[in-house]
Scaffold this motif. Structure first.
Motif, PDB file in Angstrom:
ATOM      1  N   GLY A 241       1.030  -1.077  -0.116  1.00 20.02           N
ATOM      2  CA  GLY A 241       0.090  -0.005  -0.053  1.00 20.02           C
ATOM      3  C   GLY A 241       0.778   1.379  -0.006  1.00 20.02           C
ATOM      4  N   ARG A 242       0.522   2.419  -0.017  1.00 23.49           N
ATOM      5  CA  ARG A 242       1.007   3.477   0.293  1.00 23.49           C
ATOM      6  C   ARG A 242       1.848   3.606   1.459  1.00 23.49           C
ATOM      7  NH1 ARG A 242       1.508   8.402  -2.308  1.00 23.49           N
ATOM      8  NH2 ARG A 242       1.875  10.029  -1.379  1.00 23.49           N
ATOM      9  N   ASN A 243       3.294   3.536   1.310  1.00 28.53           N
ATOM     10  CA  ASN A 243       4.066   3.568   2.456  1.00 28.53           C
ATOM     11  C   ASN A 243       3.702   2.380   3.453  1.00 28.53           C
ATOM     12  OD1 ASN A 243       5.686   5.318   1.283  1.00 28.53           O
ATOM     13  ND2 ASN A 243       4.471   7.143   2.424  1.00 28.53           N
ATOM     14  N   LYS A 244       3.048   1.351   3.011  1.00 24.59           N
ATOM     15  CA  LYS A 244       2.692   0.262   4.004  1.00 24.59           C
ATOM     16  C   LYS A 244       3.075  -1.073   3.190  1.00 24.59           C
ATOM     17  CE  LYS A 244      -0.989   2.487   6.799  1.00 24.59           C
ATOM     18  NZ  LYS A 244      -2.401   2.616   7.285  1.00 24.59           N
ATOM     19  N   ILE A 245       3.283  -1.879   4.119  1.00 25.71           N
ATOM     20  CA  ILE A 245       3.436  -3.383   3.759  1.00 25.71           C
ATOM     21  C   ILE A 245       2.708  -4.221   4.693  1.00 25.71           C
ATOM     22  CG2 ILE A 245       5.294  -5.073   3.072  1.00 25.71           C
ATOM     23  CD1 ILE A 245       7.341  -2.739   2.876  1.00 25.71           C
ATOM     24  N   THR A 246       1.947  -5.213   4.021  1.00 24.40           N
ATOM     25  CA  THR A 246       1.242  -6.071   4.788  1.00 24.40           C
ATOM     26  C   THR A 246       1.716  -7.472   4.680  1.00 24.40           C
ATOM     27  OG1 THR A 246      -0.655  -4.628   4.964  1.00 24.40           O
ATOM     28  CG2 THR A 246      -0.975  -7.096   5.775  1.00 24.40           C
ATOM     29  N   LEU A 247       2.082  -8.174   5.674  1.00 23.58           N
ATOM     30  CA  LEU A 247       2.646  -9.417   5.714  1.00 23.58           C
ATOM     31  C   LEU A 247       1.440 -10.549   5.543  1.00 23.58           C
ATOM     32  CD1 LEU A 247       5.566  -9.584   7.985  1.00 23.58           C
ATOM     33  CD2 LEU A 247       5.690 -10.364   5.487  1.00 23.58           C
ATOM     34  N   MET A 248       1.302 -11.606   4.415  1.00 24.91           N
ATOM     35  CA  MET A 248       0.212 -12.299   4.334  1.00 24.91           C
ATOM     36  C   MET A 248       0.590 -13.562   5.124  1.00 24.91           C
ATOM     37  SD  MET A 248      -1.508  -9.994   2.632  1.00 24.91           S
ATOM     38  CE  MET A 248      -2.976 -10.971   2.402  1.00 24.91           C
TER      39      MET A 248
END
Length: 207
Positions: A200-207
């Motif tokens: 995402g915008r300046n975001k990283i989500t680990l799945m």
């Protein structure tokens, strides 16, 4: 203030009658603030009470890389050694999030180690943990591909923040891993295509 009950970290061996304020000065730092600078003279030993701190080292070209993180109950053993041997700091410590840090004057800390075996044991515990983490850094740099290093780094950050969503830019990741932003961006896109992360915008989500 009571010392945080964090079983995953070594505990300060306080005497029953002691308070943290008896040992030194407690200071608050907002996220991103520098706590210890490289080449600074160490006059007090820092121990994290709340929040987290990242310890970094830079090269002659000012490229930086994260060596390890300090959690509540932990100190930087390199700062301890620099203080006890009247040397300058070889690392930089930065508040990863808002934190409180206890600063114990070097002379006081030296007395504590000499008079209380619990303090010496505390330092050995810290030394053991830091040594293992530094071995992990050497292993990652020498033997692992950058995509493996990146994924492991993201997992460690997620564990540190207790959140699967990390607020970090590609530039920040590149700086902390000692590589180029373009490399990080390419690897993150590959990881997203493989279903490992969501960007995402300046975001990283680990799945």
């Amino acid at each position: 203030m009571k010392f945080p009950n964090n079983l995953s970290s070594p505990q300060i061996p306080l005497e029953d009658h002691q308070k943290l304020s008896d040992l030194g000065i407690i200071k608050s730092f907002s996220a991103g603030k520098t706590i210890v600078n490289e080449n600074a003279h160490i006059r007090s030993v820092p121990i994290v009470l709340e929040g987290s701190v990242k310890v970094m080292q830079s090269d002659d070209e000012l490229k930086e890389m994260v060596l390890y993180y300090l959690r509540p109950g932990e100190t930087c053993v390199m700062s301890v050694l620099a203080g006890l041997y009247q040397d300058t700091s070889k690392v930089k410590a930065i508040a990863e999030e808002d934190c409180k840090v206890l600063f114990i004057p070097v002379n006081t800390f030296n007395d504590l180690i000499r008079k209380n075996p619990g303090w010496l044991n505390y330092i050995f515990q810290i030394y053991h943990k830091r040594f293992e983490e530094l071995l992990g850094v050497v292993d990652a740099v020498a033997f692992k591909n950058m995509d493996e290093r990146l994924l492991k780094f993201l997992e460690k950050r997620a564990d540190l923040s207790n959140s699967r969503t990390l607020s970090m830019t590609h530039e920040q990741l590149a700086q902390e891993l000692g590589t180029a932003r373009e490399v990080i961006s390419r690897l993150l896109k590959k990881m997203e295509a493989e279903g490992l992360v969501e960007l995402g915008r300046n975001k990283i989500t680990l799945m």
